[in-house]
Design a protein around this motif. Structure first.
Motif, PDB file in Angstrom:
ATOM      1  N   ARG A  44       1.164  -1.470   0.006  1.00 40.61           N
ATOM      2  CA  ARG A  44      -0.557  -0.212   0.037  1.00 40.61           C
ATOM      3  C   ARG A  44       0.994   1.042  -0.267  1.00 40.61           C
ATOM      4  NH1 ARG A  44      -5.372  -1.414   1.943  1.00 40.61           N
ATOM      5  NH2 ARG A  44      -5.839   1.102   1.044  1.00 40.61           N
ATOM      6  N   ARG A  45       1.816   1.363   0.477  1.00 41.52           N
ATOM      7  CA  ARG A  45       3.069   2.192   0.818  1.00 41.52           C
ATOM      8  C   ARG A  45       3.907   2.764  -0.406  1.00 41.52           C
ATOM      9  NH1 ARG A  45       3.330   3.239   7.518  1.00 41.52           N
ATOM     10  NH2 ARG A  45       0.905   3.033   7.747  1.00 41.52           N
ATOM     11  N   LEU A  46       4.261   1.443  -0.852  1.00 32.85           N
ATOM     12  CA  LEU A  46       5.856   1.381  -2.179  1.00 32.85           C
ATOM     13  C   LEU A  46       5.026   1.946  -3.774  1.00 32.85           C
ATOM     14  CD1 LEU A  46       7.135  -1.969  -1.176  1.00 32.85           C
ATOM     15  CD2 LEU A  46       8.192   0.181  -0.727  1.00 32.85           C
ATOM     16  N   PRO A  47       6.249   2.187  -4.420  1.00 36.36           N
ATOM     17  CA  PRO A  47       5.490   3.464  -5.499  1.00 36.36           C
ATOM     18  C   PRO A  47       5.516   1.928  -6.813  1.00 36.36           C
ATOM     19  CG  PRO A  47       8.243   2.970  -5.369  1.00 36.36           C
ATOM     20  CD  PRO A  47       7.582   2.461  -3.714  1.00 36.36           C
ATOM     21  N   PRO A  48       3.985   2.038  -7.239  1.00 38.24           N
ATOM     22  CA  PRO A  48       4.097   0.642  -8.499  1.00 38.24           C
ATOM     23  C   PRO A  48       5.227  -0.403  -9.152  1.00 38.24           C
ATOM     24  CG  PRO A  48       3.058   3.167  -9.098  1.00 38.24           C
ATOM     25  CD  PRO A  48       4.320   3.248  -7.806  1.00 38.24           C
ATOM     26  N   PRO A  49       6.101  -0.281  -8.953  1.00 37.79           N
ATOM     27  CA  PRO A  49       7.160  -0.593  -9.550  1.00 37.79           C
ATOM     28  C   PRO A  49       7.580  -1.915  -9.082  1.00 37.79           C
ATOM     29  CG  PRO A  49       8.352   1.256 -10.424  1.00 37.79           C
ATOM     30  CD  PRO A  49       7.094   1.230  -9.349  1.00 37.79           C
TER      31      PRO A  49
END
Length: 306
Positions: free
Chosen positions: A182-187
Motif C-alpha cells: 500500500r505504501r510502495l511505488p508501483p514498480p
C-alpha cells in the motif's frame, strides 16, 4: 487493483460504449497473452536451471555460475534498456535459480541454506522486478521452517513440519507485505503483493496440515500438544474473517482463495469425521452447493455498499 468484468454484459447494458468495449477487449487480450508467456517462461527457466544444476560438477560451481549469469542479466537490465529487458530478466532468473539451488545443495538442505537461498532470490527479484523470483523466495523461506514438497511414482508429497510456526510467521509476513504494497511505488508494490499472496497460501497450507495432524511445541522443557480440532476451528474462523474483509474490500483474489480453501477445509473435516462413504460425500457436496448459492444470493447486488 484488478477486476473481472463481463464486457459484453456492460456493453449490452449501456455502461460502456462500443469504442470502450473494443479498447478493453484489446487490453484483456494483451493481459491474457502476457499471462500465457509468463507461465511458459516460468516452466522453461525452472527446467533449464534444474537441469544445469544436475549437470554441473559441484554445488559450489552452481553458485558461482549462477552469480555470473545473474550478474550479467542485471548489468544488461540497467545498461541496455527496455529492448533487452526480456533476455536480461531470463538471465537473472536462471542465474538466481542456479545460485539458490547450489546454496541448498551445498548446505545439504539445512534451514540456514534455505534462508540464504531465500535472501538471494528475494534480492534478485527486487532488483530485476521479477514476481517469479519473489514468489520462490517466499517458498524458500517456508522451506527454512520445514515446509517441503516431493514427487515419486505418480505420487505427490506436501509437508509442513511446524504448522503453528508456519501459520503465525507467514500471517505476520503477509500483513507486513500487504502494508508495504500500500505504501510502495508501483514498480515494487506489485512485488510486495505477490509476496503477500504467497504467504497467505502458506498460512492455509499450515492450517490444513495442522487440522489433520495437530502440532507439538516444546516450551520451557515441556512439550505441549495442539489438537487437530483446534487448528480446524481456528482455520474456519480465519477463513471467515479474511473472506468477509476481502468481500468488503473488493479483493477478488483473496475471496477466491478463501472459497477454495473453505471448500477444502469443509470436505477434509467432513471426510475425516464421517469417512468417504457415498452418502456422506453426497451430503457434503449438497451442503457445499448450498453455501455457494447463499453466497451468490448475498452478492447478487454486486457486493457490499460503502
Amino acid at each position: 487493483m484488478k477486476a473481472l468484468l463481463d464486457l459484453d454484459a456492460l456493453l449490452a447494458a449501456g455502461e460502456i460504449s462500443p469504442a470502450q468495449h473494443q479498447r478493453l477487449r484489446r487490453h484483456a487480450a494483451r493481459e491474457t497473452a502476457a499471462l500465457a508467456y509468463g507461465l511458459l517462461a516460468g516452466l522453461g527457466v525452472l527446467a533449464v536451471a534444474g537441469a544445469s544444476i544436475a549437470m554441473l560438477p559441484a554445488p559450489a560451481t552452481a553458485v558461482w555460475v549462477g552469480a555470473m549469469v545473474a550478474g550479467l542479466g542485471l548489468i544488461l537490465t540497467f545498461a541496455a534498456g527496455a529492448r533487452w529487458r526480456l533476455v536480461a530478466l531470463l538471465w537473472v532468473i536462471i542465474g538466481g535459480l542456479l545460485g539458490a539451488g547450489g546454496l541448498v545443495l551445498a548446505g545439504e538442505g539445512a534451514p540456514l541454506a534455505f534462508l540464504a537461498a531465500a535472501l538471494l532470490l528475494g534480492l534478485l527479484g527486487w532488483l530485476a522486478r521479477s514476481h517469479l523470483l519473489v514468489v520462490l523466495a517466499v517458498l524458500a523461506l517456508a522451506s527454512a521452517l520445514g515446509a517441503r514438497a516431493g514427487y515419486w511414482d505418480a505420487s505427490y508429497l506436501l509437508g509442513v513440519d511446524a504448522p503453528l510456526l508456519t501459520v503465525l510467521s507467514f500471517a505476520l509476513f503477509a500483513l507486513l507485505a500487504f502494508v508495504a504494497h500500500r505504501r510502495l511505488p508501483p514498480p515494487t508494490a506489485g512485488l510486495a503483493l505477490s509476496a503477500a499472496r504467497t504467504a497467505v497460501l502458506l498460512v492455509n497450507l499450515g492450517f490444513w496440515v495442522g487440522s489433520l495432524f495437530g502440532d507439538r511445541l516444546a516450551v520451557g522443557g515441556e512439550e505441549w500438544s495442539i489438537s487437530p480440532a483446534a487448528f480446524a476451528v481456528a482455520w474456519a474462523l480465519a477463513l471467515l474473517a479474511a473472506g468477509l474483509w476481502a468481500w468488503r474490500a473488493s479483493r477478488r483474489w483473496l475471496v477466491s482463495l478463501c472459497a477454495v480453501f473453505g471448500a477444502i477445509h469443509f470436505l477434509t473435516q467432513w471426510l475425516e469425521r464421517l469417512g468417504a462413504a457415498p452418502g456422506s460425500v453426497l451430503l457434503a457436496g449438497l451442503l457445499t452447493l448450498g453455501f455457494a448459492l447463499v453466497l451468490r444470493a448475498l452478492n447478487a447486488d454486486g457486493g457490499p455498499k460503502a
